[in-house]
Design a protein around this motif. Structure first.
Motif, mmCIF file in Angstrom:
data_model
loop_
_atom_site.group_PDB
_atom_site.id
_atom_site.type_symbol
_atom_site.label_atom_id
_atom_site.label_comp_id
_atom_site.label_asym_id
_atom_site.label_seq_id
_atom_site.Cartn_x
_atom_site.Cartn_y
_atom_site.Cartn_z
ATOM 1 N N ALA A 58 -1.987 15.278 6.677
ATOM 2 C CA ALA A 58 -2.393 14.432 5.551
ATOM 3 C C ALA A 58 -2.682 12.998 5.994
ATOM 4 O O ALA A 58 -3.532 12.329 5.410
ATOM 5 C CB ALA A 58 -1.306 14.433 4.488
ATOM 6 N N GLU A 59 -1.985 12.521 7.009
ATOM 7 C CA GLU A 59 -2.113 11.126 7.420
ATOM 8 C C GLU A 59 -3.129 10.893 8.536
ATOM 9 O O GLU A 59 -3.456 9.751 8.831
ATOM 10 C CB GLU A 59 -0.750 10.586 7.876
ATOM 11 C CG GLU A 59 0.245 10.451 6.750
ATOM 12 C CD GLU A 59 1.587 9.944 7.219
ATOM 13 O OE1 GLU A 59 1.841 9.922 8.446
ATOM 14 O OE2 GLU A 59 2.396 9.581 6.353
ATOM 15 N N SER A 60 -3.595 11.933 9.181
ATOM 16 C CA SER A 60 -4.499 11.732 10.320
ATOM 17 C C SER A 60 -5.857 12.363 10.043
ATOM 18 O O SER A 60 -6.044 13.071 9.066
ATOM 19 C CB SER A 60 -3.889 12.342 11.586
ATOM 20 O OG SER A 60 -3.828 13.741 11.453
ATOM 21 N N ASN A 61 -6.784 12.082 10.924
ATOM 22 C CA ASN A 61 -8.141 12.603 10.777
ATOM 23 C C ASN A 61 -8.313 13.997 11.355
ATOM 24 O O ASN A 61 -9.371 14.578 11.245
ATOM 25 C CB ASN A 61 -9.137 11.656 11.461
ATOM 26 C CG ASN A 61 -9.195 10.321 10.766
ATOM 27 O OD1 ASN A 61 -8.952 10.238 9.566
ATOM 28 N ND2 ASN A 61 -9.497 9.282 11.513
ATOM 29 N N TYR A 62 -7.327 14.473 12.028
ATOM 30 C CA TYR A 62 -7.440 15.818 12.609
ATOM 31 C C TYR A 62 -6.169 16.612 12.306
ATOM 32 O O TYR A 62 -5.129 16.063 12.046
ATOM 33 C CB TYR A 62 -7.669 15.745 14.116
ATOM 34 C CG TYR A 62 -6.484 15.249 14.904
ATOM 35 C CD1 TYR A 62 -5.600 16.152 15.476
ATOM 36 C CD2 TYR A 62 -6.242 13.892 15.067
ATOM 37 C CE1 TYR A 62 -4.502 15.707 16.186
ATOM 38 C CE2 TYR A 62 -5.145 13.437 15.771
ATOM 39 C CZ TYR A 62 -4.275 14.353 16.335
ATOM 40 O OH TYR A 62 -3.192 13.921 17.027
ATOM 41 N N SER A 63 -6.311 17.900 12.333
ATOM 42 C CA SER A 63 -5.180 18.782 12.094
ATOM 43 C C SER A 63 -4.477 19.084 13.408
ATOM 44 O O SER A 63 -5.121 19.194 14.454
ATOM 45 C CB SER A 63 -5.666 20.091 11.466
ATOM 46 O OG SER A 63 -4.630 21.041 11.429
ATOM 47 N N LEU A 64 -3.197 19.216 13.348
ATOM 48 C CA LEU A 64 -2.450 19.635 14.534
ATOM 49 C C LEU A 64 -2.880 21.019 14.998
ATOM 50 O O LEU A 64 -2.691 21.389 16.144
ATOM 51 C CB LEU A 64 -0.952 19.666 14.229
ATOM 52 C CG LEU A 64 -0.251 18.326 14.097
ATOM 53 C CD1 LEU A 64 1.181 18.535 13.619
ATOM 54 C CD2 LEU A 64 -0.242 17.599 15.419
ATOM 55 N N PHE A 65 -3.464 21.771 14.096
ATOM 56 C CA PHE A 65 -3.810 23.153 14.391
ATOM 57 C C PHE A 65 -5.260 23.323 14.830
ATOM 58 O O PHE A 65 -5.733 24.437 14.977
ATOM 59 C CB PHE A 65 -3.522 24.025 13.163
ATOM 60 C CG PHE A 65 -2.090 23.975 12.735
ATOM 61 C CD1 PHE A 65 -1.139 24.761 13.353
ATOM 62 C CD2 PHE A 65 -1.684 23.111 11.735
ATOM 63 C CE1 PHE A 65 0.188 24.714 12.978
ATOM 64 C CE2 PHE A 65 -0.356 23.058 11.340
ATOM 65 C CZ PHE A 65 0.573 23.854 11.965
ATOM 66 N N ASP A 66 -5.996 22.215 15.041
ATOM 67 C CA ASP A 66 -7.393 22.305 15.473
ATOM 68 C C ASP A 66 -7.542 23.035 16.806
ATOM 69 O O ASP A 66 -8.526 23.719 17.042
ATOM 70 C CB ASP A 66 -8.021 20.913 15.592
ATOM 71 C CG ASP A 66 -8.351 20.318 14.226
ATOM 72 O OD1 ASP A 66 -8.348 21.074 13.224
ATOM 73 O OD2 ASP A 66 -8.593 19.102 14.173
ATOM 74 N N ASN A 67 -6.555 22.874 17.673
ATOM 75 C CA ASN A 67 -6.616 23.509 18.995
ATOM 76 C C ASN A 67 -5.767 24.767 19.076
ATOM 77 O O ASN A 67 -5.365 25.175 20.149
ATOM 78 C CB ASN A 67 -6.166 22.523 20.069
ATOM 79 C CG ASN A 67 -7.088 21.332 20.151
ATOM 80 O OD1 ASN A 67 -8.293 21.478 19.977
ATOM 81 N ND2 ASN A 67 -6.527 20.169 20.395
ATOM 82 N N GLY A 68 -5.479 25.373 17.938
ATOM 83 C CA GLY A 68 -4.668 26.588 17.929
ATOM 84 C C GLY A 68 -3.259 26.315 17.446
ATOM 85 O O GLY A 68 -3.000 25.304 16.796
ATOM 86 N N PRO A 69 -2.346 27.210 17.768
ATOM 87 C CA PRO A 69 -0.975 27.075 17.270
ATOM 88 C C PRO A 69 -0.240 25.899 17.921
ATOM 89 O O PRO A 69 -0.619 25.422 18.984
ATOM 90 C CB PRO A 69 -0.320 28.398 17.666
ATOM 91 C CG PRO A 69 -1.100 28.852 18.842
ATOM 92 C CD PRO A 69 -2.504 28.388 18.606
ATOM 93 N N ILE A 70 0.799 25.463 17.256
ATOM 94 C CA ILE A 70 1.652 24.408 17.798
ATOM 95 C C ILE A 70 2.782 25.071 18.573
ATOM 96 O O ILE A 70 3.512 25.902 18.034
ATOM 97 C CB ILE A 70 2.258 23.551 16.678
ATOM 98 C CG1 ILE A 70 1.172 22.860 15.881
ATOM 99 C CG2 ILE A 70 3.225 22.523 17.251
ATOM 100 C CD1 ILE A 70 1.695 22.164 14.651
ATOM 101 N N ASP A 71 2.917 24.706 19.818
ATOM 102 C CA ASP A 71 4.058 25.142 20.624
ATOM 103 C C ASP A 71 5.175 24.132 20.374
ATOM 104 O O ASP A 71 5.042 22.957 20.666
ATOM 105 C CB ASP A 71 3.692 25.176 22.101
ATOM 106 C CG ASP A 71 4.808 25.729 22.968
ATOM 107 O OD1 ASP A 71 5.957 25.818 22.490
ATOM 108 O OD2 ASP A 71 4.530 26.065 24.115
#
Length: 136
Positions: A58-71
Motif C-alpha cells: 500500500a505504501e510503495s510503488n511496487y509489490s513485494l510479490f512482483d518477483n515471485g514469492p517472498i522468502d
C-alpha cells in the motif's frame, strides 16, 4: 496435663496429600494453557507477516510479490517477531495470500491465509493443531 504445640503425622500427611492432588489437577491445565498460547503467538506471527506485506504494497510503488514469492528468511520483510521464523514462503495471486511451509522451531503452517493448517513439527505431519479456522 502439658499442652504440646505442633502438627501430628496424620495432619502433615493429609496436607501433603491435598497438595499433591492440587498439583496433579493443575499441571495439565497449565500445560494446555501454555501450549495454546504458543499456537496463538505463531498465528499472530503469520498474520503479522501478511500485514507487513500488505502495508508495504500500500505504501510503495511496487509489490513485494512482483518477483515471485517472498522468502521469509532472506530479510525482505523485517519486523521484530520474524526472527522466530526458520523457513517459509508467502505467495500472493492478487486475491489471496498463500503460506508455504512457514516454520519456526515448533510449528509449521501451510495454506491460504485464514484457512491454513498449523502442524506440530514438520509440515504435513500427522499432528494438526489447527485446521481451517477463520481470521481472528
Amino acid at each position: 496435663m502439658k499442652e504440646e504445640k505442633g502438627f501430628t503425622l496424620v495432619e502433615l500427611l493429609g496436607v501433603i496429600t491435598l497438595l499433591a492432588l492440587v498439583g496433579l489437577i493443575s499441571v495439565p491445565i497449565v500445560s494446555n494453557v501454555i501450549e495454546n498460547s504458543r499456537v496463538k503467538a505463531f498465528k499472530q506471527t503469520l498474520n503479522g507477516i501478511i500485514d507487513a506485506s500488505r502495508i508495504h504494497n500500500a505504501e510503495s510503488n511496487y509489490s513485494l510479490f512482483d518477483n515471485g514469492p517472498i522468502d521469509l528468511t532472506d530479510g525482505t520483510i523485517q519486523f521484530e517477531n520474524l526472527k522466530e521464523i526458520e523457513t517459509g514462503k508467502v505467495y500472493y495471486d492478487g486475491k489471496e495470500y498463500y503460506l508455504e511451509d512457514v516454520k519456526n522451531d515448533r510449528f509449521c503452517a501451510v495454506g491460504v491465509l485464514g484457512k491454513y493448517n498449523i502442524y506440530e513439527g514438520e509440515c504435513g505431519s500427522d499432528t494438526v493443531l489447527e485446521s481451517n479456522f477463520d481470521n481472528f
